[in-house]
Design a protein around this motif. Structure first.
Motif, mmCIF file in Angstrom:
data_model
loop_
_atom_site.group_PDB
_atom_site.id
_atom_site.type_symbol
_atom_site.label_atom_id
_atom_site.label_comp_id
_atom_site.label_asym_id
_atom_site.label_seq_id
_atom_site.Cartn_x
_atom_site.Cartn_y
_atom_site.Cartn_z
ATOM 1 N N GLY A 97 0.823 -1.197 0.000
ATOM 2 C CA GLY A 97 0.000 0.000 0.000
ATOM 3 C C GLY A 97 0.857 1.246 0.000
ATOM 4 O O GLY A 97 1.808 1.360 0.782
ATOM 5 N N PHE A 98 0.518 2.161 -0.882
ATOM 6 C CA PHE A 98 1.220 3.432 -0.998
ATOM 7 C C PHE A 98 0.268 4.529 -0.545
ATOM 8 O O PHE A 98 -0.877 4.585 -1.004
ATOM 9 C CB PHE A 98 1.645 3.674 -2.445
ATOM 10 N N VAL A 99 0.729 5.381 0.339
ATOM 11 C CA VAL A 99 -0.109 6.428 0.907
ATOM 12 C C VAL A 99 0.492 7.783 0.569
ATOM 13 O O VAL A 99 1.627 8.086 0.942
ATOM 14 C CB VAL A 99 -0.227 6.255 2.443
ATOM 15 N N ASN A 100 -0.261 8.591 -0.163
ATOM 16 C CA ASN A 100 0.127 9.958 -0.515
ATOM 17 C C ASN A 100 -0.076 10.790 0.747
ATOM 18 O O ASN A 100 -1.205 11.018 1.175
ATOM 19 C CB ASN A 100 -0.766 10.440 -1.665
ATOM 20 N N ALA A 101 1.017 11.232 1.364
ATOM 21 C CA ALA A 101 0.919 11.839 2.689
ATOM 22 C C ALA A 101 1.847 13.037 2.848
ATOM 23 O O ALA A 101 2.837 13.179 2.128
ATOM 24 C CB ALA A 101 1.271 10.787 3.740
ATOM 25 N N THR A 102 1.501 13.846 3.808
ATOM 26 C CA THR A 102 2.382 14.951 4.189
ATOM 27 C C THR A 102 3.641 14.358 4.818
ATOM 28 O O THR A 102 3.616 13.224 5.316
ATOM 29 C CB THR A 102 1.673 15.886 5.187
ATOM 30 N N PRO A 103 4.759 15.110 4.800
ATOM 31 C CA PRO A 103 6.014 14.555 5.327
ATOM 32 C C PRO A 103 5.946 14.095 6.785
ATOM 33 O O PRO A 103 6.665 13.179 7.174
ATOM 34 C CB PRO A 103 7.001 15.714 5.176
ATOM 35 N N ASP A 104 5.072 14.692 7.585
ATOM 36 C CA ASP A 104 4.997 14.330 8.998
ATOM 37 C C ASP A 104 3.941 13.259 9.310
ATOM 38 O O ASP A 104 3.758 12.881 10.462
ATOM 39 C CB ASP A 104 4.750 15.575 9.859
ATOM 40 N N PHE A 105 3.279 12.728 8.287
ATOM 41 C CA PHE A 105 2.258 11.711 8.499
ATOM 42 C C PHE A 105 2.935 10.362 8.735
ATOM 43 O O PHE A 105 3.700 9.888 7.889
ATOM 44 C CB PHE A 105 1.310 11.625 7.293
ATOM 45 N N ARG A 132 2.604 -7.671 4.174
ATOM 46 C CA ARG A 132 2.192 -6.349 3.734
ATOM 47 C C ARG A 132 3.281 -5.318 3.960
ATOM 48 O O ARG A 132 4.056 -5.408 4.899
ATOM 49 C CB ARG A 132 0.947 -5.938 4.514
ATOM 50 N N SER A 133 3.286 -4.328 3.093
ATOM 51 C CA SER A 133 4.081 -3.121 3.293
ATOM 52 C C SER A 133 3.144 -1.935 3.165
ATOM 53 O O SER A 133 2.220 -1.952 2.343
ATOM 54 C CB SER A 133 5.185 -2.997 2.239
ATOM 55 N N ALA A 134 3.365 -0.906 3.970
ATOM 56 C CA ALA A 134 2.595 0.341 3.899
ATOM 57 C C ALA A 134 3.614 1.472 3.823
ATOM 58 O O ALA A 134 4.395 1.674 4.749
ATOM 59 C CB ALA A 134 1.698 0.497 5.121
ATOM 60 N N ILE A 135 3.614 2.185 2.709
ATOM 61 C CA ILE A 135 4.681 3.133 2.411
ATOM 62 C C ILE A 135 4.115 4.523 2.192
ATOM 63 O O ILE A 135 3.212 4.707 1.372
ATOM 64 C CB ILE A 135 5.445 2.673 1.146
ATOM 65 N N GLY A 136 4.644 5.499 2.901
ATOM 66 C CA GLY A 136 4.265 6.892 2.697
ATOM 67 C C GLY A 136 5.001 7.456 1.485
ATOM 68 O O GLY A 136 6.188 7.189 1.287
ATOM 69 N N MET A 137 4.281 8.218 0.664
ATOM 70 C CA MET A 137 4.828 8.758 -0.580
ATOM 71 C C MET A 137 4.592 10.270 -0.638
ATOM 72 O O MET A 137 3.660 10.772 -0.025
ATOM 73 C CB MET A 137 4.128 8.119 -1.792
ATOM 74 N N GLY A 138 5.400 10.933 -1.452
ATOM 75 C CA GLY A 138 5.211 12.367 -1.682
ATOM 76 C C GLY A 138 4.115 12.658 -2.684
ATOM 77 O O GLY A 138 3.506 13.726 -2.652
ATOM 78 N N SER A 139 3.847 11.711 -3.577
ATOM 79 C CA SER A 139 2.751 11.849 -4.544
ATOM 80 C C SER A 139 2.427 10.483 -5.120
ATOM 81 O O SER A 139 3.223 9.553 -5.022
ATOM 82 C CB SER A 139 3.125 12.819 -5.677
#
Length: 155
Positions: A97-105, A132-139
């Motif tokens: 899972g890729f999550v489009n998030a703010t840098p502090d999320f 599973r992997s859950a990854i925060g992204m810039g976009s």
């Protein structure tokens, strides 16, 4: 005859969509051996793309979980197109899972629970629990909040 998985889908009030037409140079899934690799699915509903924005700015964790759930519905729709009957799925092996998030999320893992929970509800604990992997992204493509890809084993 109704399959076990089709009954679970009906009990959950879910109807799986046909795979969306690829937006670039790829295919919705690839079957190799007994594995099905499912391309990243975005929160696409019958009336268009939903959840455009970032977690930690436009969306809460709960809204992100709804977006991840919609991605998982699309994952299952692609998987059904690949194997015809979801009862052929021996196990969901992995979700990414890729999550489009703010840098502090820092709660991407909680957001992707929306996808993991749905997959487990549909396939049951034995076939649905997955790595599973859950990854925060810039976009993410189209500016969506969440994208989910998967690997499933088929019998």
């Amino acid at each position: 005859m109704t399959s076990e998985t089709a009954k679970r889908l009906a009990d959950l009030g879910l109807e799986l969509p046909a795979p969306a037409r690829p937006a670039a140079n790829y295919v919705p899934f690839v079957v190799t051996g007994n594995l099905v690799y499912i391309s990243g699915q975005v929160p696409l509903a019958p009336d268009g793309v939903k959840f455009i924005g970032k977690l930690g700015r436009e969306f809460s964790i709960e809204e992100g979980q709804q977006a991840a759930r919609l991605c998982a519905i699309n994952v299952l729709g692609v998987l059904q197109a690949a194997v015809e009957d979801l009862d052929r799925v021996a196990r969901m092996v992995k979700l990414v899972g890729f999550v489009n998030a703010t840098p502090d999320f820092t709660d991407a893992h909680k957001v992707i629970n929306g996808a993991s929970d749905l997959i487990t509800d549909v396939l049951g604990d034995t076939r649905g629990k997955h790595a599973r992997s859950a990854i925060g992204m810039g976009s993410l493509p189209l500016g969506v909040a969440v994208e989910v890809e998967a690997v499933a084993e088929i019998a």
